[in-house]
Design an enzyme around this catalytic site. Structure first.
Site, PDB file in Angstrom:
ATOM      1  N   ARG A  76       0.899  -1.159   0.000  1.00  0.00           N
ATOM      2  CA  ARG A  76       0.000   0.000   0.000  1.00  0.00           C
ATOM      3  C   ARG A  76       0.938   1.210   0.000  1.00  0.00           C
ATOM      4  O   ARG A  76       1.540   1.511   1.012  1.00  0.00           O
ATOM      5  CB  ARG A  76      -0.890  -0.013   1.244  1.00  0.00           C
ATOM      6  N   ASP A 132     -12.704  -8.594  -0.517  1.00  0.00           N
ATOM      7  CA  ASP A 132     -13.889  -7.900   0.011  1.00  0.00           C
ATOM      8  C   ASP A 132     -15.098  -7.918  -0.923  1.00  0.00           C
ATOM      9  O   ASP A 132     -16.223  -7.685  -0.484  1.00  0.00           O
ATOM     10  CB  ASP A 132     -13.542  -6.437   0.343  1.00  0.00           C
ATOM     11  N   GLY A 190     -24.615 -21.741   7.966  1.00  0.00           N
ATOM     12  CA  GLY A 190     -25.841 -21.924   8.749  1.00  0.00           C
ATOM     13  C   GLY A 190     -25.831 -21.135  10.053  1.00  0.00           C
ATOM     14  O   GLY A 190     -26.288 -21.636  11.092  1.00  0.00           O
ATOM     15  N   LYS A 218     -32.636 -24.397  20.998  1.00  0.00           N
ATOM     16  CA  LYS A 218     -31.348 -24.376  20.310  1.00  0.00           C
ATOM     17  C   LYS A 218     -30.319 -23.967  21.361  1.00  0.00           C
ATOM     18  O   LYS A 218     -30.405 -22.868  21.933  1.00  0.00           O
ATOM     19  CB  LYS A 218     -31.398 -23.351  19.164  1.00  0.00           C
TER      20      LYS A 218
HETATM   21  O1  F6P Z   1      -9.101  -5.297   1.565  1.00  0.00           O
HETATM   22  C1  F6P Z   1      -8.748  -6.559   2.020  1.00  0.00           C
HETATM   23  C2  F6P Z   1      -8.617  -6.560   3.528  1.00  0.00           C
HETATM   24  O2  F6P Z   1      -8.246  -7.869   3.935  1.00  0.00           O
HETATM   25  C3  F6P Z   1      -9.837  -6.085   4.286  1.00  0.00           C
HETATM   26  O3  F6P Z   1     -10.833  -7.063   4.399  1.00  0.00           O
HETATM   27  C4  F6P Z   1      -9.214  -5.694   5.605  1.00  0.00           C
HETATM   28  O4  F6P Z   1     -10.003  -4.719   6.253  1.00  0.00           O
HETATM   29  C5  F6P Z   1      -7.886  -5.128   5.195  1.00  0.00           C
HETATM   30  O5  F6P Z   1      -7.594  -5.658   3.907  1.00  0.00           O
HETATM   31  C6  F6P Z   1      -6.740  -5.454   6.119  1.00  0.00           C
HETATM   32  O6  F6P Z   1      -5.599  -4.820   5.616  1.00  0.00           O
HETATM   33  P1  F6P Z   1      -4.124  -5.123   6.142  1.00  0.00           P
HETATM   34  O7  F6P Z   1      -3.747  -6.503   5.685  1.00  0.00           O
HETATM   35  O8  F6P Z   1      -3.302  -4.067   5.512  1.00  0.00           O
HETATM   36  O9  F6P Z   1      -4.192  -5.056   7.636  1.00  0.00           O
END
Ligand code: F6P
Length: 327
Positions: A76, A132, A190, A218
């Site tokens: 990133r 996601d 489920g 349950k």
């Molecule tokens: O976008 C993918 C994801 O795994 C999200 O589900 C999660 O919120 C985020 O990335 C976590 O990011 P990182 O691996 O940088 O902590």
């Protein structure tokens, strides 16, 4: 087909997703098929800034279709958010005579790609790769199906111990601000209740539902919580429920990054292969500043502007189904 594009660079960016390797394989092999020279950029936009670029031949992508992660690695990049960083990235492309790029990633990756295109006019096509499934312009993103299967496998195991001890488990899954993973995991495993950011269901609803299930004899329950839920994370919700129903034996599990790894499912491998090919074809047809996707089993190209800014919401029928089947 456009005669101008000869050298294409491909990279993965943002969070990794199972199936990214299958997409890279498809881009390299499709590129070769259409007489393109394909280059791989390491670590996404960071590598573009640093000039980490190598030629990829078809043999470089042998034996990777089944592997999770991304062999090109990912990042990133904070620097790519700045005009100076983007200028350095552009200089790398110029120095290597790159005519166009294919970016595999999610919303952040395409936001960067869109700005980059506006600033420098570099033709870029995006391939949706994120667990996601939160991108407008495609029914599914690469990695989503594998992540859901991984989560369901984990929940199946929790079910055994929850049943043995008559416990209520709050299980948190990923998804950032979206509830796709939670909803599909809930239906597939489920679960008694699913909490997603897109739903208005309240803590009162949850407590009532849990109490109703006790009346139905349950003795254990599984509640799936999307990490982006408006009611808080699994631990926070569990604590509030415990205060309201002190007699419950409550446990919390956060599945976390387990969902990001592992061998991609058949569905993700096929999706990645189709999207990789369609990205190459799209570039050759002169498309750019778009994300390739599959909607109703047809290849589509959605402008980044829309893919980034329009919100895809989980199917209302699925939300209803999760409620109906839990009763
Ligand atoms: O976008 C993918 C994801 O795994 C999200 O589900 C999660 O919120 C985020 O990335 C976590 O990011 P990182 O691996 O940088 O902590």
């Amino acid at each position: 087909m456009s005669k101008d594009i000869k050298r294409v660079a491909v990279f993965t960016s943002g969070g990794d997703a199972p199936g990214m390797n299958a997409a890279l394989r498809s881009v390299v092999r499709s590129g070769g098929f259409y007489d393109l020279h394909v280059y791989g950029i390491k670590r996404g936009y960071e590598g573009m800034i640093e000039g980490e670029l190598t030629r990829l031949e078809r043999s470089d992508v042998s034996n990777i279709i089944h592997r999770g992660g991304t062999f090109l690695k990912t990042a990133r990049s904070e620097r790519f958010r700045t005009p100076e960083g983007r200028k350095l990235a552009y200089e790398t492309l110029l120095a290597n005579d790159i005519d166009a790029c294919i970016a595999i990633g999610g919303n952040g990756t395409f936001t960067g790609a869109h700005i980059f295109f506006q600033e420098f006019g570099v033709p870029i096509i995006g391939i949706p790769g994120t667990i996601d499934n939160d991108l407008y312009g495609t029914d599914y993103t690469i990695g989503f199906d594998t992540a859901v299967n991984t989560a369901i496998e984990a929940v199946d195991k929790i079910r055994d111990t929850a049943d043995s001890h008559n416990r209520v488990f709050f299980i948190e899954v990923m998804g950032r601000h979206a509830g796709f993973i939670a909803l599909n995991t809930g239906i597939g495993s489920g679960a008694a209740y699913v909490i997603i950011p897109e739903s208005e269901r309240s803590l009162d609803d949850l407590v009532e539902e849990l109490q109703r299930s006790v009346k139905r004899k349950k003795l254990f329950s599984l509640v799936i919580v999307a990490e982006g839920s408006k009611l808080g994370g699994a631990a926070q919700i569990a604590q509030q429920v415990q205060e309201r129903i002190p007699s419950y034996d409550i446990k919390v599990t956060i599945i976390g990054h387990l969902q990001r790894g592992g061998s991609p499912t058949g569905q993700d491998r096929v999706l990645a292969s189709r999207l990789g090919h369609a990205a190459v074809v799209g570039l050759l047809e002169g498309r750019h500043d778009v994300m390739v996707g599959i909607v109703n089993d047809q290849i589509t190209y959605t402008p980044f502007e829309q893919a980034i800014h329009q919100t895809k919401v989980p199917n209302a029928d699925l939300q209803r189904l999760a409620e109906v089947l839990a009763t």
